[in-house]
Design a protein around this motif. Sequence first.
Motif, PDB file in Angstrom:
ATOM      1  N   PHE A  69      -1.549  -8.245   6.912  1.00  0.00           N
ATOM      2  CA  PHE A  69      -2.907  -8.362   7.443  1.00  0.00           C
ATOM      3  C   PHE A  69      -3.920  -7.593   6.593  1.00  0.00           C
ATOM      4  O   PHE A  69      -5.069  -7.398   7.023  1.00  0.00           O
ATOM      5  CB  PHE A  69      -2.964  -7.866   8.889  1.00  0.00           C
ATOM      6  CG  PHE A  69      -2.142  -8.685   9.834  1.00  0.00           C
ATOM      7  CD1 PHE A  69      -2.610  -9.907  10.295  1.00  0.00           C
ATOM      8  CD2 PHE A  69      -0.895  -8.267  10.229  1.00  0.00           C
ATOM      9  CE1 PHE A  69      -1.852 -10.674  11.154  1.00  0.00           C
ATOM     10  CE2 PHE A  69      -0.117  -9.027  11.095  1.00  0.00           C
ATOM     11  CZ  PHE A  69      -0.592 -10.243  11.556  1.00  0.00           C
ATOM     12  N   VAL A  71      -3.995  -4.476   5.871  1.00  0.00           N
ATOM     13  CA  VAL A  71      -4.286  -3.138   6.391  1.00  0.00           C
ATOM     14  C   VAL A  71      -3.728  -2.098   5.431  1.00  0.00           C
ATOM     15  O   VAL A  71      -2.568  -2.175   5.022  1.00  0.00           O
ATOM     16  CB  VAL A  71      -3.672  -2.931   7.792  1.00  0.00           C
ATOM     17  CG1 VAL A  71      -3.970  -1.523   8.292  1.00  0.00           C
ATOM     18  CG2 VAL A  71      -4.208  -3.969   8.760  1.00  0.00           C
ATOM     19  N   ASP A 134     -10.443   2.466   5.683  1.00  0.00           N
ATOM     20  CA  ASP A 134      -9.932   1.217   6.245  1.00  0.00           C
ATOM     21  C   ASP A 134     -10.394   1.160   7.702  1.00  0.00           C
ATOM     22  O   ASP A 134     -10.139   2.092   8.477  1.00  0.00           O
ATOM     23  CB  ASP A 134      -8.408   1.168   6.159  1.00  0.00           C
ATOM     24  CG  ASP A 134      -7.835  -0.140   6.661  1.00  0.00           C
ATOM     25  OD1 ASP A 134      -7.821  -0.340   7.889  1.00  0.00           O
ATOM     26  OD2 ASP A 134      -7.393  -0.967   5.841  1.00  0.00           O
ATOM     27  N   TYR A 187     -12.170  -9.204  10.846  1.00  0.00           N
ATOM     28  CA  TYR A 187     -11.031  -9.652  10.037  1.00  0.00           C
ATOM     29  C   TYR A 187     -11.038 -11.176   9.889  1.00  0.00           C
ATOM     30  O   TYR A 187     -10.831 -11.707   8.789  1.00  0.00           O
ATOM     31  CB  TYR A 187      -9.725  -9.191  10.686  1.00  0.00           C
ATOM     32  CG  TYR A 187      -8.483  -9.774  10.058  1.00  0.00           C
ATOM     33  CD1 TYR A 187      -7.974  -9.259   8.873  1.00  0.00           C
ATOM     34  CD2 TYR A 187      -7.827 -10.842  10.650  1.00  0.00           C
ATOM     35  CE1 TYR A 187      -6.832  -9.797   8.296  1.00  0.00           C
ATOM     36  CE2 TYR A 187      -6.687 -11.393  10.082  1.00  0.00           C
ATOM     37  CZ  TYR A 187      -6.191 -10.864   8.903  1.00  0.00           C
ATOM     38  OH  TYR A 187      -5.075 -11.398   8.332  1.00  0.00           O
ATOM     39  N   THR A 190     -13.668 -12.129   7.329  1.00  0.00           N
ATOM     40  CA  THR A 190     -13.326 -11.845   5.933  1.00  0.00           C
ATOM     41  C   THR A 190     -12.295 -12.824   5.384  1.00  0.00           C
ATOM     42  O   THR A 190     -12.287 -13.106   4.184  1.00  0.00           O
ATOM     43  CB  THR A 190     -12.811 -10.407   5.759  1.00  0.00           C
ATOM     44  OG1 THR A 190     -11.599 -10.230   6.512  1.00  0.00           O
ATOM     45  CG2 THR A 190     -13.849  -9.393   6.220  1.00  0.00           C
ATOM     46  N   THR A 191     -11.415 -13.344   6.242  1.00  0.00           N
ATOM     47  CA  THR A 191     -10.419 -14.315   5.763  1.00  0.00           C
ATOM     48  C   THR A 191     -11.060 -15.648   5.414  1.00  0.00           C
ATOM     49  O   THR A 191     -10.455 -16.455   4.701  1.00  0.00           O
ATOM     50  CB  THR A 191      -9.319 -14.544   6.821  1.00  0.00           C
ATOM     51  OG1 THR A 191      -9.921 -14.989   8.050  1.00  0.00           O
ATOM     52  CG2 THR A 191      -8.532 -13.272   7.076  1.00  0.00           C
ATOM     53  N   GLY A 205      -6.978 -11.270   4.168  1.00  0.00           N
ATOM     54  CA  GLY A 205      -8.027 -10.555   4.874  1.00  0.00           C
ATOM     55  C   GLY A 205      -8.059  -9.114   4.402  1.00  0.00           C
ATOM     56  O   GLY A 205      -7.209  -8.673   3.617  1.00  0.00           O
ATOM     57  N   THR A 206      -9.029  -8.359   4.845  1.00  0.00           N
ATOM     58  CA  THR A 206      -9.093  -6.945   4.492  1.00  0.00           C
ATOM     59  C   THR A 206      -9.831  -6.177   5.579  1.00  0.00           C
ATOM     60  O   THR A 206     -10.673  -6.730   6.286  1.00  0.00           O
ATOM     61  CB  THR A 206      -9.799  -6.733   3.146  1.00  0.00           C
ATOM     62  OG1 THR A 206      -9.725  -5.346   2.791  1.00  0.00           O
ATOM     63  CG2 THR A 206     -11.272  -7.140   3.215  1.00  0.00           C
ATOM     64  N   PHE A 207      -9.473  -4.905   5.702  1.00  0.00           N
ATOM     65  CA  PHE A 207     -10.187  -3.995   6.592  1.00  0.00           C
ATOM     66  C   PHE A 207     -10.838  -2.868   5.793  1.00  0.00           C
ATOM     67  O   PHE A 207     -11.420  -1.963   6.376  1.00  0.00           O
ATOM     68  CB  PHE A 207      -9.227  -3.382   7.620  1.00  0.00           C
ATOM     69  CG  PHE A 207      -8.712  -4.366   8.632  1.00  0.00           C
ATOM     70  CD1 PHE A 207      -9.441  -4.674   9.764  1.00  0.00           C
ATOM     71  CD2 PHE A 207      -7.484  -4.992   8.452  1.00  0.00           C
ATOM     72  CE1 PHE A 207      -8.962  -5.571  10.706  1.00  0.00           C
ATOM     73  CE2 PHE A 207      -7.003  -5.896   9.383  1.00  0.00           C
ATOM     74  CZ  PHE A 207      -7.740  -6.184  10.522  1.00  0.00           C
TER      75      PHE A 207
END
Length: 525
Positions: A69, A71, A134, A187, A190-191, A205-207
């Motif tokens: 994911f 993270v 994050d 999230y 961002t995806t 995705g990214t956090f």
Amino acid sequence: MTSLWLPLLIAVPVVGAVVVGAGPKSWAKWLTLATSLVVLALTLVMAFQFKPGGERFQFVFEADWIPAFGVKFGLGVDGIALVLIGLTAVLTPIVIAASWHDADAPHAKYSVKTYFALMLALLAMMIGVFAATDIFLFYVFFEAMLIPMYFMIGSYGGAQRSYAAIKFLLYSLFGGLLMLVAVIGLYVVTTSWVGGDGQPLFANGTFMFPDIIEALKTQTIDSGTAKWLFAGFFIAFAIKAPLVPFHTWLPDAAAQAPAGAAVLLVGVLDKVGTYGMLRFCLELFPEASKWATPLVIVLSVVGIIYGAIVAIGQTDMKRLIAYTSISHFGFIAMGVFAMSQTAQEGATLYMVNHGFATGMLFLAAGFLIARRGSPYIADYGGVQKVAPLLAGAFFIAGLAGLSLPGLSSFVSEFMVMIGTYSSTAFGSGALAVAAIVSAVAVILAAVYILWMVQRTLHGPTAESVSGMKDLSKRELWVVAPLLALIIGFGFFPKPLLDIIKPAVTDTLVNVKVDNPAVAEKGAGE
């Protein structure tokens, strides 16, 4: 280059908490104090290596946590986060030394070891929440802080400790759940982003906050979606701060918590709310933040006046101090959303100075209550005649609370009001009325502080305080550093402002106040 400074600052108190919990009771207090002093020393060494005006996020550490994911265990600090970690590192050993007997209450459910282990665990969580880059990791620390504070209030607090602890937990959990929904929503957004080559910008995705901020230079979030996501983050932070009308948990929690826990609750934990507004709400959702600003400014001004007026009517010292904090948090939120350089610098500085001033006021009140056995102002009188050092500490802390010139809070409050008054971010003079109305709280602050001081310290000596002991050597060591910081930063705030300024500038640029200097009237003249 990966830095281990921040993981070390988190790991040291975690290890210390485990050792304190597993070790003998006779070691618990001294080992906890020693661990907190090690954290303070490491923080100071790291702070002197920080380069204002250099890379925005320094001492960066990144490690994959949940790769599926996107993270990461991502840490890093800019000037805003650094001064708040510094506040945390300074206050904690002072609180530990002041809390030497907090866990000895006959009604305490758990041992002395547990109390001090919880304090070290809380220290780790507080550093983590300010250091997290994050957003998911930030959320984890944001929620994890609740656990040690809940037990410190519910197990070692006053007569209504269970009610206050549960109310604190429920309010905070509600806000946390709203933020979790917003984090998940971010999230999902961002995806969906794609780069110039047509490929997903973030495959999983990214956090990571820095990555999202950089991507927002070319990507957009739908206006309606951004407003909903902003609301999820903002309400969570407004509850944590707390901002009116989400404030009702704070007076109960602060009044029932042991004095040391109350200092960390109001001095540090609540700053996570205003820090989150400045860091995440403004930069992740700049247009939504501008859309919401009129409402936030109104809530801030209402909180400033309401907190001050209600404080005047309090008969319990700790509840009075809690309501003054609600008023002060209104100033901080107003400064954040004024979106001018001076106002945001003042708001950030206020977070630090409020921690020192209110921390000293809570501790001095705690010393009085421990000696007299009552939190009620009417049960005191003439304390300055029998305990002049304690009375002096209480008096100076009170003066800092009303932002007397020459003490640190004055600089912060003045910068917020001037920066808000002169802000042209929403049209010339649009925020001037808010600044003018908020100035009424300066008069009200003099009323509630001087009224409390007059009734507790002056007048005929009450029979119940005639044998009151003055500050011990340990207690003098507790108040002396806070007194030095309050006076020192009152006359010379430049070291903190030099660290804060570049980070505030970066924030305003990301909020698309492209030249922060001209967002204030007269700056370009």
